[in-house]
Enzyme design. Sequence first.
Site, PDB file in Angstrom:
ATOM      1  N   HIS A  52      -1.908   9.071  -0.822  1.00 25.07           N
ATOM      2  CA  HIS A  52      -0.766   9.601  -1.908  1.00 25.07           C
ATOM      3  C   HIS A  52      -1.479  10.668  -2.548  1.00 25.07           C
ATOM      4  O   HIS A  52      -0.900  11.288  -3.701  1.00 25.07           O
ATOM      5  CB  HIS A  52      -0.758   8.501  -2.968  1.00 25.07           C
ATOM      6  CG  HIS A  52      -2.117   8.053  -3.686  1.00 25.07           C
ATOM      7  ND1 HIS A  52      -2.664   7.017  -3.310  1.00 25.07           N
ATOM      8  CD2 HIS A  52      -2.534   8.587  -4.965  1.00 25.07           C
ATOM      9  CE1 HIS A  52      -3.811   6.866  -4.181  1.00 25.07           C
ATOM     10  NE2 HIS A  52      -3.604   7.861  -5.277  1.00 25.07           N
ATOM     11  N   ASP A  82      -1.917   3.363   2.936  1.00 20.65           N
ATOM     12  CA  ASP A  82      -2.087   4.539   2.102  1.00 20.65           C
ATOM     13  C   ASP A  82      -3.213   5.232   2.440  1.00 20.65           C
ATOM     14  O   ASP A  82      -4.139   5.835   1.553  1.00 20.65           O
ATOM     15  CB  ASP A  82      -2.016   4.010   0.479  1.00 20.65           C
ATOM     16  CG  ASP A  82      -1.913   5.319  -0.337  1.00 20.65           C
ATOM     17  OD1 ASP A  82      -1.363   6.417   0.163  1.00 20.65           O
ATOM     18  OD2 ASP A  82      -2.467   5.356  -1.512  1.00 20.65           O
ATOM     19  N   GLY A 156      -9.016  11.203  -9.533  1.00 16.92           N
ATOM     20  CA  GLY A 156     -10.103  11.785  -8.649  1.00 16.92           C
ATOM     21  C   GLY A 156     -10.838  10.713  -7.632  1.00 16.92           C
ATOM     22  O   GLY A 156     -11.385  10.875  -6.719  1.00 16.92           O
ATOM     23  N   SER A 158      -9.310   8.054  -5.990  1.00 17.31           N
ATOM     24  CA  SER A 158      -8.555   7.587  -4.728  1.00 17.31           C
ATOM     25  C   SER A 158      -9.049   8.534  -3.653  1.00 17.31           C
ATOM     26  O   SER A 158      -9.337   9.750  -3.828  1.00 17.31           O
ATOM     27  CB  SER A 158      -6.840   7.911  -5.137  1.00 17.31           C
ATOM     28  OG  SER A 158      -6.420   7.179  -6.000  1.00 17.31           O
ATOM     29  N   LEU A 208       9.185  -8.718  16.469  1.00 19.07           N
ATOM     30  CA  LEU A 208       9.759  -9.593  17.556  1.00 19.07           C
ATOM     31  C   LEU A 208      11.354  -9.190  17.574  1.00 19.07           C
ATOM     32  O   LEU A 208      11.966  -9.521  18.501  1.00 19.07           O
ATOM     33  CB  LEU A 208       9.470 -11.067  17.046  1.00 19.07           C
ATOM     34  CG  LEU A 208       7.949 -11.405  16.973  1.00 19.07           C
ATOM     35  CD1 LEU A 208       7.866 -12.684  16.511  1.00 19.07           C
ATOM     36  CD2 LEU A 208       7.235 -11.015  18.266  1.00 19.07           C
TER      37      LEU A 208
END
Length: 301
Positions: A52, A82, A156, A158, A208
């Site tokens: 992100h 992410d 900052g 992340s 499946l």
Amino acid sequence: MESTQNTLAALSEGMADAVANAGRSIVRVHGRRRHPGSGVVYAPDLVLTAGHVLEREEDLSVETADGRTLPARLLGRDHSTDLAVLRVDNLGVEAATPAEGEARVGQISLAVASPGRGDGPRATFGIVSSVGGPIRTRRGPRLERYIQTDASPYPGLSGGPLVDVGGKVVGIMVAGWGRGAAFAVPVDLAWRVAGALQERGTVRRGYLGILSQPVRLPGGEKIDLTQKGGLLVVGVEDGSPAGRGGLMVGDIVATLDGQPVEDTDDLLVLLSGDRVGRAVPVKVVRGGEPQELEITVGERG
């Protein structure tokens, strides 16, 4: 008193050393207009970051601790975890060291962010407050496993590492899913996703081809199962892996590849990764009796 002070001083020095060790493998990632993110060098010229923080896929760059700004190229991203991988030629930054084993609730955790201009790494301190999974993220997808820490999230953080007291990476921060909570993707899962993104640009997701709903298992002891629930099959897609493997409407899926399946989240987690394209045993309850089928997990296009 002196003994206590010495112990605290040693702990303090150890934590500072851990941040310094981790900081050598962290870069600043420029991929959005505001608040650059962080990234972890996990292999030569390869950076793992939070997806992100990349609001664009071109004009990407990273900034190293010694002040160099280098162009970066997006190799791939996985919306479920992410995570994203960048290639940075001639990066020359040492790779981080992953921790061995799983994070434990209560262990000290340090979330480390990229340096600001001319500064060293930034860090926030806490403990591992919970581990588990799957969990549905605020952005929609389900994460297979997670680590939650009470280390304070801030802009900052992340894409940076969550490290132990030795500076080894226990997870990659993807902060901001909860209300003020900070979450990380466990390092073994993060490294596995990074390898897939590096190789193919995507992570393989299996299926499946069934419609299902959670139900209580009838007479679990009789069928040699300790779990309380399973997935009742209410629909089977024509030509699907489930159909070809003999799964029928009315079956209750109890295990897949030996792992219990009690709800849809369990099934989605088990269908990811290296099970895609592989024939796996599926235990079902049909008419109150256990049966075992073999189904080749398909891959979503």
